[in-house]
Design an enzyme around this catalytic site. Sequence first.
Site, PDB file in Angstrom:
ATOM      1  CB  CYS A 296      33.256  43.657  39.280  1.00 55.38           C
ATOM      2  SG  CYS A 296      33.330  42.702  40.805  1.00 55.38           S
ATOM      3  CB  ALA A 297      32.308  48.284  36.294  1.00 50.40           C
TER       4      ALA A 297
END
Length: 476
Positions: free
Chosen positions: A386-387
Site C-alpha cells: 500500500c505504498a
Amino acid sequence: MSAPTLDRRTSVTGASVAGLAPLRPVVGGETLVPLVDGTQVAYANLDVAASAPALQAVADRVTQVLPLYASVHRGAGYLSQVSTTLYETARRTIGAFVGAREGDLTIVTRNTTDSLNLLAGCVPAQPDGEPGRVLVLDIEHHANLLPWQRSTGATVLTGGATVAETLGQIREELADAAADRPYALLALTGASNVTGESLPIDRIVAVAHEHGARVVLDGAQLVPHRRISLETTGVDYLAFSGHKTYAPFGAGALVGRRDWLDAGTPYLAGGGAVRRVRVAGTDWHEGPARHEAGSPNVIGAVALAAACEELAALDPADVVAHENALRERLVAGLEAIDRVEVVRVWADAVDPVGVVTFTVAGYDPGLVAAYLSAEHGIGVRDGRFCAHPLLGRLGFDAGAVRASVGVGTAGEEVERLVAAVGRLVAEGPRAGYDVVDGLWVVTDDPRPVPEGSGLAGLLATAALGFDEAFGCLPDA
C-alpha cells in the site's frame, strides 16, 4: 531456562541473534504450523508490521473485562456504568501513552486509516472557501495519501535521495506557499512501512510551524516501536492502530488539538454524536463524542489501552536495543546472500524501526513469500505494501518482500529467515508453485487447516474471484 536478553551496551551488527529472547510474550508465540513435507514447526511471525499478535497481557486483560461488557454511555445499569468507566479510562490511558497535551482530544477509531480520514474532514477551509491545503510526501502509506487526495487535492512532494535533501524540499515547498496560499497541514509518516526509515520529526515540526502549517503523523509503524510524545515533539495530530500495537479487536486512535476536531464535520452521523435532534436540524457534540457515533468498541479500546500500558512498562532503551539487534542481523544476513537486495529510501537515514524489505533476483516476491511459508513456516508480507508511489520511484514496481519484527520476536526467527532465503538462492524451492487468482500457491497443497476452525481449505487456494481486493499486489 529462558533465552538471554540483549545487553544494550553490546554491538551485535551482523552477529547471530539465535539466543535473543522476546521482550514480551505474545499470544500464539508457540503455535505449530504444517509444512509441505508433512512436518510441523513453530510459526515465525515476521509480518508484525501488517498486524502484530496480541501481547499475552492484553489477552489476559480482555478475558478479565469481557464478563463486565455492556452498553456504554447513558446506561443506568451497573455493568453499563462499569463499561463506560472502562472505556473512558482507556481513552485517557491511550492519550497519556503518546504524550497528549492538556486539552488534546483522544478519539477512539477503527485504525490509522479511519483516524486520517476523520481528520481529513476537519481541516479548515481557506479564507476564500477553498479546501485547506495539505502537503504530503510520496513515501506515504496509502492511508496517509488517499484521504488528502480525495478531500483536498493535496500536493504530493517527491522525496529526495537523502534525509537532508528531503528536509530541504519540505522547507522550500512550505516557504514558497506561505506568502500566497499557505499549507494548513503537513502529513508525514512516523516510520516508513516499507523500510522502517524515518525523517527527524522535531525538525520537520519546527519548519512546518514556522510557516503556519500543522503536522499530522502517521504513527502506525512508529508507536509500536518507539516512544512518541505530542507534547515533546510539538506534533499536532497522531494517528495509530491497535492491531499494529499488539492489541486485537479493531481499535485505533486519533490524538491531537481539539479546535479543528470540535469544528470539523462529525465523522459519522448517528446516535451519541448529538446533543439534540430536531426535524429542522441537529445540535452536535464537541469533543470525542462528536466523531464517535454509534456504540463504541469498548473491548477494542480496553485492549489498546492494555497494550499501551504494557509497552510503557518497557525501558525504551531495551526496546531499541532488542529491535536494532534483530534488524541489523536481518540486513547483514540478507545482504550477504547473492542476488538479494535490501530496499532503502534514504542513504543517510538513522534509527530505523524493525521493518526490512528485500528482493531476490530471479524470484517473484510472491513466490518467495509462499516458499518461506510452505517450506519453513515463516510469515512475511509481499507486494507493494500500500505504498505504490514509493515502490515505483525506487524501482520496485513488481513488489518486494517485507520482514518485520517487534517486542514479541525471538532471534531464532530472524536466523530462520536468513537461512531460508540463503537456501532458496542456493537450491531453489522443493515444492511446486503456481499462480492462482493472482496469488502464488503450492501445487496440490497438502497442508491441513486447523482442526475445529470450520475451514474447508486455505484461502490462497480458494477461487477468490475478486482480484481488486488485493490492490497492494503488483499488477498481474
